[in-house]
Write a protein that holds these residues in place. Sequence first.
Motif, PDB file in Angstrom:
ATOM      1  N   ALA A   1      -2.204   3.823   2.962  1.00 50.32           N
ATOM      2  CA  ALA A   1      -3.330   3.756   3.885  1.00 50.32           C
ATOM      3  C   ALA A   1      -3.153   2.705   4.982  1.00 50.32           C
ATOM      4  O   ALA A   1      -4.105   2.395   5.687  1.00 50.32           O
ATOM      5  CB  ALA A   1      -4.619   3.476   3.097  1.00 50.32           C
ATOM      6  N   ILE A   2      -1.952   2.126   5.106  1.00 50.11           N
ATOM      7  CA  ILE A   2      -1.731   1.172   6.196  1.00 50.11           C
ATOM      8  C   ILE A   2      -0.600   1.681   7.079  1.00 50.11           C
ATOM      9  O   ILE A   2       0.542   1.833   6.631  1.00 50.11           O
ATOM     10  CB  ILE A   2      -1.419  -0.239   5.666  1.00 50.11           C
TER      11      ILE A   2
ATOM     12  N   SER B   1       0.153   1.949  -3.709  1.00 47.51           N
ATOM     13  CA  SER B   1      -1.260   2.315  -3.630  1.00 47.51           C
ATOM     14  C   SER B   1      -1.403   3.650  -2.902  1.00 47.51           C
ATOM     15  O   SER B   1      -0.789   4.625  -3.336  1.00 47.51           O
ATOM     16  CB  SER B   1      -2.080   1.211  -2.974  1.00 47.51           C
TER      17      SER B   1
ATOM     18  N   CYS C   1      -7.984   4.868   2.640  1.00 53.63           N
ATOM     19  CA  CYS C   1      -8.162   3.630   1.882  1.00 53.63           C
ATOM     20  C   CYS C   1      -9.134   3.839   0.715  1.00 53.63           C
ATOM     21  O   CYS C   1     -10.227   4.361   0.901  1.00 53.63           O
ATOM     22  CB  CYS C   1      -8.680   2.525   2.807  1.00 53.63           C
ATOM     23  N   VAL C   2      -8.717   3.410  -0.479  1.00 52.08           N
ATOM     24  CA  VAL C   2      -9.575   3.543  -1.669  1.00 52.08           C
ATOM     25  C   VAL C   2     -10.213   2.211  -2.059  1.00 52.08           C
ATOM     26  O   VAL C   2     -10.865   2.116  -3.097  1.00 52.08           O
ATOM     27  CB  VAL C   2      -8.793   4.128  -2.867  1.00 52.08           C
ATOM     28  N   GLY C   3      -9.979   1.170  -1.254  1.00 50.63           N
ATOM     29  CA  GLY C   3     -10.634  -0.117  -1.514  1.00 50.63           C
ATOM     30  C   GLY C   3     -10.077  -0.887  -2.698  1.00 50.63           C
ATOM     31  O   GLY C   3     -10.786  -1.701  -3.295  1.00 50.63           O
ATOM     32  N   CYS C   4      -8.812  -0.680  -3.027  1.00 47.50           N
ATOM     33  CA  CYS C   4      -8.237  -1.346  -4.216  1.00 47.50           C
ATOM     34  C   CYS C   4      -7.988  -2.833  -3.983  1.00 47.50           C
ATOM     35  O   CYS C   4      -7.783  -3.577  -4.921  1.00 47.50           O
ATOM     36  CB  CYS C   4      -6.935  -0.666  -4.612  1.00 47.50           C
ATOM     37  N   ASN C   5      -7.964  -3.266  -2.763  1.00 45.82           N
ATOM     38  CA  ASN C   5      -7.750  -4.639  -2.260  1.00 45.82           C
ATOM     39  C   ASN C   5      -6.364  -5.222  -2.580  1.00 45.82           C
ATOM     40  O   ASN C   5      -6.156  -6.420  -2.506  1.00 45.82           O
ATOM     41  CB  ASN C   5      -8.899  -5.585  -2.618  1.00 45.82           C
ATOM     42  N   LEU C   6      -5.404  -4.356  -2.905  1.00 50.28           N
ATOM     43  CA  LEU C   6      -4.035  -4.829  -3.132  1.00 50.28           C
ATOM     44  C   LEU C   6      -3.483  -5.495  -1.875  1.00 50.28           C
ATOM     45  O   LEU C   6      -2.826  -6.535  -1.939  1.00 50.28           O
ATOM     46  CB  LEU C   6      -3.142  -3.651  -3.551  1.00 50.28           C
ATOM     47  N   CYS C   7      -3.759  -4.894  -0.726  1.00 51.24           N
ATOM     48  CA  CYS C   7      -3.263  -5.466   0.533  1.00 51.24           C
ATOM     49  C   CYS C   7      -3.840  -6.864   0.757  1.00 51.24           C
ATOM     50  O   CYS C   7      -3.141  -7.773   1.199  1.00 51.24           O
ATOM     51  CB  CYS C   7      -3.606  -4.550   1.709  1.00 51.24           C
TER      52      CYS C   7
ATOM     53  N   CYS D   1       0.835  -1.208   0.000  1.00 49.42           N
ATOM     54  CA  CYS D   1       0.000   0.000   0.000  1.00 49.42           C
ATOM     55  C   CYS D   1       0.871   1.260   0.000  1.00 49.42           C
ATOM     56  O   CYS D   1       0.569   2.237  -0.680  1.00 49.42           O
ATOM     57  CB  CYS D   1      -0.935  -0.005   1.206  1.00 49.42           C
TER      58      CYS D   1
ATOM     59  N   MET E   1     -12.335  -7.011   2.885  1.00 48.45           N
ATOM     60  CA  MET E   1     -12.817  -5.753   2.322  1.00 48.45           C
ATOM     61  C   MET E   1     -14.252  -5.552   2.812  1.00 48.45           C
ATOM     62  O   MET E   1     -15.125  -6.392   2.549  1.00 48.45           O
ATOM     63  CB  MET E   1     -12.774  -5.786   0.793  1.00 48.45           C
TER      64      MET E   1
HETATM   65  S1  SF4 Z   1      -7.391  -1.577  -0.032  1.00 44.81           S
HETATM   66 FE1  SF4 Z   1      -5.460  -1.955   1.065  1.00 44.81          FE
HETATM   67  S2  SF4 Z   1      -3.872  -1.473  -0.457  1.00 44.81           S
HETATM   68 FE2  SF4 Z   1      -5.762  -0.544  -1.203  1.00 44.81          FE
HETATM   69  S3  SF4 Z   1      -5.739   1.555  -0.395  1.00 44.81           S
HETATM   70 FE3  SF4 Z   1      -6.873   0.294   1.084  1.00 44.81          FE
HETATM   71  S4  SF4 Z   1      -5.375  -0.318   2.604  1.00 44.81           S
HETATM   72 FE4  SF4 Z   1      -4.225   0.357   0.794  1.00 44.81          FE
END
Ligand code: SF4
Length: 158
Positions: free
Chosen positions: A96-97, A93, A116-122, A89, A134
Motif C-alpha cells: 500500500a505504499i 503487508s 492500506c489496512v491500517g496495520c501500522n507496520l510502516c 509494506c 495513523m
Molecule cells: S499501515 Fe502502512 S504497512 Fe500497513 S498496510 Fe497501511 S501503508 Fe502498509
Amino acid sequence: RDAAEFIALGSGAVQVCTAAMLHGFRIVEDMKDGLARWMDQHGHRSLQAFRGQAVGHTTDWKYLDINYKSVAQIDQQACIGCGRCHIACEDTSHQAIASTLKADGTHAYSVIEDECVGCNLCQITCPVENCIEMVAQDTGKPYLNWTQDPRNPYREAS
Ligand code: SF4
Ligand code: SF4
C-alpha cells in the motif's frame, strides 16, 4: 518506549536482542536514560509506580471494533526518503505504499489509501519520529465486534 509499554502492562523485566547485536551493549545505557527521562516527565519515581497501570485499558481482541479503520499518512516534509516503509509494506503487508522516482533520482513515497489496512507496520518501521501518522477514518459503520459478526459461526445472539 517499548520497555515503558511492557512495564505498564505488568512486566517485571524486559529483554532486548537485536538492538544490542546492531549497536553493542552501550545501547542499554541509552535505553535506561530514555526510560528515566520518560518517568521524570510523567512523575513516576519508580517502576512500581506505573507497573500494570495499563492493564485496565486492555480488552480481549474479540471485543475490538471490526469496523474501526485507520490509514497511514506520510508527512512529506519530514520524510527522508529512506524507503523502509515501502519495503516493509511491500514485502510483508499489503503493498500500500507507492514508490515514485523523482527527477533528481531519489524516490517519493505515498500511501495508496484504498489498499492500506491500517496495520501500522510502516509507522513502527519509519526512523523519523512522527513522520507517519495513523489517521482514523469515518466509515459511517456502527461498532461491531467478533462476537456479533455475522461471519462468526459462534456469534452470540443479539
Ligand atoms: S499501515 Fe502502512 S504497512 Fe500497513 S498496510 Fe497501511 S501503508 Fe502498509
Ligand atoms: S520510512 Fe519514513 S522516512 Fe523512510 S521513506 Fe518511509 S516515510 Fe519516509
